[in-house]
Design a protein around this motif. Structure first.
Motif, PDB file in Angstrom:
ATOM      1  N   THR A 117     -59.205 -10.011  26.597  1.00 39.18           N
ATOM      2  CA  THR A 117     -57.790  -9.639  26.490  1.00 39.18           C
ATOM      3  C   THR A 117     -57.521  -8.141  26.588  1.00 39.18           C
ATOM      4  OG1 THR A 117     -57.917  -9.570  24.064  1.00 39.18           O
ATOM      5  CG2 THR A 117     -57.250 -11.667  25.076  1.00 39.18           C
ATOM      6  N   LEU A 120     -55.007  -6.832  29.134  1.00 39.56           N
ATOM      7  CA  LEU A 120     -53.610  -7.094  28.793  1.00 39.56           C
ATOM      8  C   LEU A 120     -53.048  -5.968  27.924  1.00 39.56           C
ATOM      9  CD1 LEU A 120     -51.169  -8.999  28.835  1.00 39.56           C
ATOM     10  CD2 LEU A 120     -52.174 -10.180  26.868  1.00 39.56           C
ATOM     11  N   ALA A 121     -53.815  -5.543  26.935  1.00 34.62           N
ATOM     12  CA  ALA A 121     -53.369  -4.441  26.078  1.00 34.62           C
ATOM     13  C   ALA A 121     -53.207  -3.161  26.885  1.00 34.62           C
ATOM     14  CB  ALA A 121     -54.353  -4.235  24.938  1.00 34.62           C
ATOM     15  N   MET A 151     -53.641  -2.857  19.622  1.00 32.19           N
ATOM     16  CA  MET A 151     -53.236  -3.989  20.455  1.00 32.19           C
ATOM     17  C   MET A 151     -54.452  -4.795  20.909  1.00 32.19           C
ATOM     18  SD  MET A 151     -50.038  -3.039  22.938  1.00 32.19           S
ATOM     19  CE  MET A 151     -50.720  -1.549  23.611  1.00 32.19           C
ATOM     20  N   PHE A 155     -54.680  -8.598  20.108  1.00 31.94           N
ATOM     21  CA  PHE A 155     -54.800  -9.608  21.170  1.00 31.94           C
ATOM     22  C   PHE A 155     -56.129 -10.350  21.065  1.00 31.94           C
ATOM     23  CE2 PHE A 155     -51.845  -7.131  24.260  1.00 31.94           C
ATOM     24  CZ  PHE A 155     -50.729  -7.632  23.605  1.00 31.94           C
ATOM     25  N   GLY A 159     -56.482 -14.321  20.556  1.00 34.79           N
ATOM     26  CA  GLY A 159     -57.282 -15.123  21.473  1.00 34.79           C
ATOM     27  C   GLY A 159     -58.386 -15.873  20.755  1.00 34.79           C
TER      28      GLY A 159
END
Length: 177
Positions: A117, A120-121, A151, A155, A159
């Protein structure tokens, strides 16, 4: 180890860093996989246990020093990571003191979700910088780094709890039958 040195040599001759192979997974992963196999072979030998404190400290200090050096020393990256891993494998006192606390163990537990993830952050952080028209210098850059780290952990935890653990349970129960 030879494959790692070959990649480092090739990258150096091309004026590239080893990081240029990040998108070329197989080229980068083969030496890392072979390095892991070599680590396993070393870990089964008695001499490695005797040197675990030195391996952990040497690996950690070496990696910190390497982060400050030029790309000319990237060939040391894999051996230093290997030394650090062996020091942790044998549970060196210093390694346990630094990496054995609950916070670090938790980050290790959710590390696969963090790995999956973190882009994404990074995208969210980059979008915020553009949207807010922040000048990424000085204090803003440190604040952004802190926000992105939080983050990434957030995240990663989401997840882990929403995807990784439930699917792990499903897979385990299916194979147990």
């Amino acid at each position: 180890m030879f494959s790692w040195l070959a990649i480092c040599l090739y990258a150096g001759l091309q004026g590239l860093g080893v990081d240029s192979f990040v998108t070329n997974g197989v080229i980068r992963i083969i030496p890392e996989f072979l390095g892991g196999c070599l680590l396993y072979r070393i870990a089964t030998k008695d001499f490695a246990r005797k040197w675990s404190e030195l391996m952990f400290v040497g690996g950690a200090v070496g990696l910190l020093a390497l982060a400050q050096l030029s790309r000319n020393f990237e060939f040391l990256l894999l051996p230093l990571i290997g030394a650090l891993i062996l020091g942790l494998y044998y549970q060196s006192n210093i390694g346990n003191a630094i990496c054995g606390n609950k916070a670090v163990v938790y980050l290790g537990e959710i590390s696969y979700s963090i790995y999956l993830t973190h882009p994404l952050a990074q995208m969210v952080g980059d979008a915020l910088v553009r949207r807010l028209q922040l000048e990424v210098t000085g204090v803003y850059s440190w604040a952004l780094l802190g926000a992105e780290i939080l983050m990434v952990i957030g995240f990663g935890a989401l997840g882990y709890y929403l995807i990784e653990r439930p699917f792990r349970r499903i897979i385990v129960t299916r194979f147990e039958r």
